[in-house]
Scaffold this motif. Structure first.
Motif, PDB file in Angstrom:
ATOM      1  N   LYS A 184       0.697  -1.218   0.235  1.00 13.59           N
ATOM      2  CA  LYS A 184      -0.676   0.037   0.082  1.00 13.59           C
ATOM      3  C   LYS A 184       1.431   1.500   0.699  1.00 13.59           C
ATOM      4  O   LYS A 184       1.359   1.543   1.187  1.00 13.59           O
ATOM      5  CB  LYS A 184      -0.419   0.160   1.581  1.00 13.59           C
ATOM      6  CG  LYS A 184      -1.690  -1.378   1.121  1.00 13.59           C
ATOM      7  CD  LYS A 184      -2.806  -1.077   2.364  1.00 13.59           C
ATOM      8  CE  LYS A 184      -3.740  -2.118   2.298  1.00 13.59           C
ATOM      9  NZ  LYS A 184      -3.363  -3.353   2.180  1.00 13.59           N
ATOM     10  N   PRO A 185       1.501   2.428  -1.414  1.00 10.23           N
ATOM     11  CA  PRO A 185       1.703   2.870  -1.112  1.00 10.23           C
ATOM     12  C   PRO A 185       1.671   4.044   0.453  1.00 10.23           C
ATOM     13  O   PRO A 185       0.443   4.141   0.693  1.00 10.23           O
ATOM     14  CB  PRO A 185       0.994   3.847  -2.621  1.00 10.23           C
ATOM     15  CG  PRO A 185       0.955   2.479  -3.198  1.00 10.23           C
ATOM     16  CD  PRO A 185       0.247   1.948  -2.380  1.00 10.23           C
ATOM     17  N   GLY A 186       2.497   4.757   0.826  1.00 12.47           N
ATOM     18  CA  GLY A 186       2.543   5.300   1.914  1.00 12.47           C
ATOM     19  C   GLY A 186       2.330   4.492   3.114  1.00 12.47           C
ATOM     20  O   GLY A 186       2.581   5.717   3.851  1.00 12.47           O
ATOM     21  N   GLN A 187       2.164   3.689   3.198  1.00 13.42           N
ATOM     22  CA  GLN A 187       2.320   2.592   4.363  1.00 13.42           C
ATOM     23  C   GLN A 187       3.322   1.882   4.498  1.00 13.42           C
ATOM     24  O   GLN A 187       4.232   1.125   3.073  1.00 13.42           O
ATOM     25  CB  GLN A 187       1.028   2.045   4.832  1.00 13.42           C
ATOM     26  CG  GLN A 187      -0.540   3.471   4.118  1.00 13.42           C
ATOM     27  CD  GLN A 187      -2.103   2.247   4.216  1.00 13.42           C
ATOM     28  OE1 GLN A 187      -1.809   1.120   4.991  1.00 13.42           O
ATOM     29  NE2 GLN A 187      -2.853   2.668   3.375  1.00 13.42           N
ATOM     30  N   PRO A 188       3.641   1.461   5.744  1.00 14.44           N
ATOM     31  CA  PRO A 188       4.719   0.155   6.197  1.00 14.44           C
ATOM     32  C   PRO A 188       4.084  -0.888   5.948  1.00 14.44           C
ATOM     33  O   PRO A 188       2.710  -1.167   5.400  1.00 14.44           O
ATOM     34  CB  PRO A 188       5.009  -0.094   7.858  1.00 14.44           C
ATOM     35  CG  PRO A 188       3.599   0.994   8.155  1.00 14.44           C
ATOM     36  CD  PRO A 188       2.993   1.814   7.465  1.00 14.44           C
ATOM     37  N   VAL A 189       5.129  -2.423   5.432  1.00 17.51           N
ATOM     38  CA  VAL A 189       3.888  -3.019   5.280  1.00 17.51           C
ATOM     39  C   VAL A 189       3.763  -4.306   6.185  1.00 17.51           C
ATOM     40  O   VAL A 189       4.458  -4.761   7.163  1.00 17.51           O
ATOM     41  CB  VAL A 189       5.280  -4.062   4.202  1.00 17.51           C
ATOM     42  CG1 VAL A 189       5.030  -5.559   4.515  1.00 17.51           C
ATOM     43  CG2 VAL A 189       6.049  -3.891   2.921  1.00 17.51           C
ATOM     44  N   LYS A 190       2.698  -4.398   6.076  1.00 12.86           N
ATOM     45  CA  LYS A 190       2.354  -5.108   7.469  1.00 12.86           C
ATOM     46  C   LYS A 190       1.705  -6.684   6.748  1.00 12.86           C
ATOM     47  O   LYS A 190       1.865  -7.469   7.022  1.00 12.86           O
ATOM     48  CB  LYS A 190       0.899  -4.876   7.764  1.00 12.86           C
ATOM     49  CG  LYS A 190       1.277  -3.374   8.748  1.00 12.86           C
ATOM     50  CD  LYS A 190       0.129  -2.639   8.738  1.00 12.86           C
ATOM     51  CE  LYS A 190       0.816  -1.911  10.195  1.00 12.86           C
ATOM     52  NZ  LYS A 190      -0.377  -1.041  10.852  1.00 12.86           N
ATOM     53  N   THR A 191       0.280  -6.714   5.614  1.00 17.21           N
ATOM     54  CA  THR A 191       0.157  -7.861   5.050  1.00 17.21           C
ATOM     55  C   THR A 191       0.382  -7.583   3.325  1.00 17.21           C
ATOM     56  O   THR A 191       0.011  -6.964   2.955  1.00 17.21           O
ATOM     57  CB  THR A 191      -1.587  -7.892   5.050  1.00 17.21           C
ATOM     58  OG1 THR A 191      -1.642  -8.652   6.466  1.00 17.21           O
ATOM     59  CG2 THR A 191      -1.823  -9.446   4.811  1.00 17.21           C
ATOM     60  N   ILE A 192       0.604  -8.666   2.902  1.00 17.81           N
ATOM     61  CA  ILE A 192       1.140  -8.676   1.014  1.00 17.81           C
ATOM     62  C   ILE A 192      -0.274  -9.678   0.802  1.00 17.81           C
ATOM     63  O   ILE A 192      -0.205 -10.467   1.330  1.00 17.81           O
ATOM     64  CB  ILE A 192       2.409  -9.061   0.978  1.00 17.81           C
ATOM     65  CG1 ILE A 192       3.652  -8.871   1.415  1.00 17.81           C
ATOM     66  CG2 ILE A 192       2.678  -9.049  -0.376  1.00 17.81           C
ATOM     67  CD1 ILE A 192       5.014  -9.811   1.878  1.00 17.81           C
ATOM     68  N   LEU A 193      -0.745  -8.464  -0.203  1.00 21.95           N
ATOM     69  CA  LEU A 193      -2.044  -9.524  -0.589  1.00 21.95           C
ATOM     70  C   LEU A 193      -2.152  -9.694  -2.010  1.00 21.95           C
ATOM     71  O   LEU A 193      -1.815  -9.078  -2.822  1.00 21.95           O
ATOM     72  CB  LEU A 193      -3.615  -7.700  -0.561  1.00 21.95           C
ATOM     73  CG  LEU A 193      -4.830  -8.955  -1.053  1.00 21.95           C
ATOM     74  CD1 LEU A 193      -5.364  -9.772   0.088  1.00 21.95           C
ATOM     75  CD2 LEU A 193      -5.762  -7.417  -1.173  1.00 21.95           C
ATOM     76  N   TYR A 194      -1.779 -10.827  -2.508  1.00 18.44           N
ATOM     77  CA  TYR A 194      -0.577 -11.615  -3.074  1.00 18.44           C
ATOM     78  C   TYR A 194      -2.473 -12.923  -3.911  1.00 18.44           C
ATOM     79  O   TYR A 194      -2.698 -12.981  -3.689  1.00 18.44           O
ATOM     80  CB  TYR A 194       0.143 -13.239  -3.417  1.00 18.44           C
ATOM     81  CG  TYR A 194       1.051 -12.985  -3.981  1.00 18.44           C
ATOM     82  CD1 TYR A 194       1.767 -13.025  -4.717  1.00 18.44           C
ATOM     83  CD2 TYR A 194       0.230 -15.197  -5.128  1.00 18.44           C
ATOM     84  CE1 TYR A 194       2.682 -12.758  -6.412  1.00 18.44           C
ATOM     85  CE2 TYR A 194       1.250 -15.559  -6.162  1.00 18.44           C
ATOM     86  CZ  TYR A 194       2.083 -14.100  -6.214  1.00 18.44           C
ATOM     87  OH  TYR A 194       2.588 -14.296  -7.582  1.00 18.44           O
ATOM     88  N   PRO A 195      -1.862 -12.047  -6.260  1.00 20.63           N
ATOM     89  CA  PRO A 195      -3.067 -12.502  -5.760  1.00 20.63           C
ATOM     90  C   PRO A 195      -3.328 -13.834  -6.905  1.00 20.63           C
ATOM     91  O   PRO A 195      -4.214 -14.538  -6.757  1.00 20.63           O
ATOM     92  CB  PRO A 195      -2.954 -11.834  -8.333  1.00 20.63           C
ATOM     93  CG  PRO A 195      -2.221  -9.912  -6.972  1.00 20.63           C
ATOM     94  CD  PRO A 195      -1.637 -10.994  -6.287  1.00 20.63           C
ATOM     95  N   ARG A 255       9.630 -13.311   8.047  1.00 19.34           N
ATOM     96  CA  ARG A 255       8.914 -13.831   7.980  1.00 19.34           C
ATOM     97  C   ARG A 255       8.219 -13.007   6.810  1.00 19.34           C
ATOM     98  O   ARG A 255       7.065 -12.488   7.694  1.00 19.34           O
ATOM     99  CB  ARG A 255       8.108 -14.972   8.299  1.00 19.34           C
ATOM    100  CG  ARG A 255       9.274 -16.104   9.302  1.00 19.34           C
ATOM    101  CD  ARG A 255       8.286 -17.191   9.980  1.00 19.34           C
ATOM    102  NE  ARG A 255       9.074 -18.065  10.073  1.00 19.34           N
ATOM    103  CZ  ARG A 255       8.819 -19.300  11.298  1.00 19.34           C
ATOM    104  NH1 ARG A 255       7.367 -19.156  11.715  1.00 19.34           N
ATOM    105  NH2 ARG A 255       9.961 -20.309  12.166  1.00 19.34           N
ATOM    106  N   PRO A 256       7.675 -13.152   5.426  1.00 24.99           N
ATOM    107  CA  PRO A 256       6.698 -12.506   5.175  1.00 24.99           C
ATOM    108  C   PRO A 256       4.450 -13.061   5.066  1.00 24.99           C
ATOM    109  O   PRO A 256       5.023 -14.400   5.822  1.00 24.99           O
ATOM    110  CB  PRO A 256       6.511 -13.223   3.291  1.00 24.99           C
ATOM    111  CG  PRO A 256       7.513 -14.311   3.527  1.00 24.99           C
ATOM    112  CD  PRO A 256       8.055 -13.895   4.472  1.00 24.99           C
ATOM    113  N   ASN A 257       3.940 -11.778   5.309  1.00 24.22           N
ATOM    114  CA  ASN A 257       2.615 -11.687   6.269  1.00 24.22           C
ATOM    115  C   ASN A 257       1.881 -11.823   5.166  1.00 24.22           C
ATOM    116  O   ASN A 257       1.884 -10.354   4.426  1.00 24.22           O
ATOM    117  CB  ASN A 257       2.498 -11.326   7.294  1.00 24.22           C
ATOM    118  CG  ASN A 257       0.720 -11.453   7.462  1.00 24.22           C
ATOM    119  OD1 ASN A 257       0.274 -12.434   7.618  1.00 24.22           O
ATOM    120  ND2 ASN A 257       0.012 -10.460   8.371  1.00 24.22           N
ATOM    121  N   ALA A 258       2.098 -12.927   4.323  1.00 28.26           N
ATOM    122  CA  ALA A 258       1.077 -13.169   3.095  1.00 28.26           C
ATOM    123  C   ALA A 258       0.089 -14.065   3.028  1.00 28.26           C
ATOM    124  O   ALA A 258      -0.348 -14.496   3.699  1.00 28.26           O
ATOM    125  CB  ALA A 258       1.800 -13.636   1.972  1.00 28.26           C
TER     126      ALA A 258
END
Length: 342
Positions: A184-195, A255-258
């Motif tokens: 999400k532009p301008g926000q820290p990475v919390k959850t990676i939403l992968y299609p 660890r990625p949170n995806a």
């Protein structure tokens, strides 16, 4: 001694990712670059493209495109309706106006191609000879665009198509999966939403590398046939986890949170949003792998420009104002490869 004639390029869509990076690359290669934009003051603030001259005009206005293309040797047609809206009404008239401008100026058209021209269930690997059979609205329109360019080449309008996978880069727009889902532009990475589905490969194209490839092809335009197609391999994520891991590393996560994109909700949301309705058509491209074969491109250029994935992802996140770890690698708009030096 007479000074050489300037090589002039007109870029349509310079506010977008492909157009912006291609314009920047052409400037580096010594081209005189014009950008046709609807609002010159907003364009200068948004894109910050040094060495580019902005002219006011609308790509839907044929006279404006023809006038802007006077004296140009190439026209980069990298313009699309924002948010996938209005494709049926706008896309083909836009390419028709560019063809008219190229016919009047003698310029070659450079078009970024997509994988939407293909049935993802039918072809795991595509090259320039693979039959194009689209099942989506956007794909059918894309096939029509390329068909018009090929037909125009028979009457002297030259063109070049460079096809690539999903774009990402520091100038990514809201049309990109990277900037509209994974982060999400301008926000820290919390959850990676992968299609994508687990284990399914996917092709990614780093925008500065695509722009550099266009510039190298433009430098050798005279050696191309009247109608030319090349495929750009980019970064192949063999199982759908490489990009997720690269985002997590750039963000400093062990660890990625995806989690997977909830595709089932898009048709419902699409009842109220044309953008989401168009995006819902793209699910098959995430359920089936499509890899682009680039042997023709490498044979012509000698190599395909390719920035290392970790550096490309971290630079993209910085460009989108997504916080990254201090240890994350960094590149500018150039890759540290021979012939592509910072």
């Amino acid at each position: 001694m007479t000074a050489p004639e300037p090589r002039i390029a007109l870029v349509l869509g310079a506010n977008g990712g492909v157009g912006g990076e291609t314009a920047a690359a052409l400037v580096r290669h010594g081209w005189t670059v014009r950008a046709l934009v609807r609002d010159t003051s907003k364009a200068r603030l948004k894109t910050h493209l040094a060495g580019v001259t902005y002219q006011q005009g609308d790509v839907m206005d044929r006279a404006a495109v023809v006038a802007a293309a006077q004296g140009a040797a190439i026209i980069v047609h990298a313009v699309n309706p924002p948010g996938y809206q209005g494709w049926k009404k706008l896309v083909l008239p836009m390419i028709d106006n560019t063809v008219a401008a190229a016919r009047a100026s003698g310029a070659r058209i450079l078009l970024p191609g997509t994988i939407y021209n293909y049935d993802p269930a039918a072809h795991a690997v595509i090259d320039e000879t693979t039959p194009q059979r689209a099942f989506t609205r956007k794909g059918k329109i894309r096939i029509a665009m390329e068909a018009r360019l090929e037909a125009a080449s028979a009457s002297g309008v030259r063109s070049l198509i460079l096809r690539a996978g999903d774009y990402f880069g520091p100038r990514s727009t809201g049309n990109s999966w990277f900037a509209s889902g994974l982060v999400k532009p301008g926000q820290p990475v919390k959850t990676i939403l992968y299609p994508g589905d687990k284990g399914v490969g996917h092709a990614w194209a780093y925008l500065p590398d695509v722009g550099e490839t266009f510039a190298r092809l433009a430098d050798r335009e005279a050696q191309l046939p009247a109608f030319a197609r090349f495929h750009f391999a980019g970064h192949w994520d063999a199982d759908g986890t490489a990009l997720i891991r690269a985002i997590a590393r750039a963000a400093g996560q062990k660890r990625p949170n995806a989690r997977r994109l909830p595709w089932g909700l898009l048709p419902i949301a699409g009842l109220f949003s044309e953008t989401l309705r168009e995006l819902s058509e793209m699910q098959p491209f995430w359920r089936h792998p499509i890899r682009l074969e680039n042997r023709k491109l490498e044979a012509f250029l000698g190599e395909e420009p390719r920035t290392p994935l970790d550096a490309a992802v971290a630079t993209t996140m910085r460009g989108l104002n997504v916080p990254v770890a201090q240890s994350a690698p960094s590149v500018g708009l150039l890759s540290a490869r021979p012939g592509y030096a910072p």
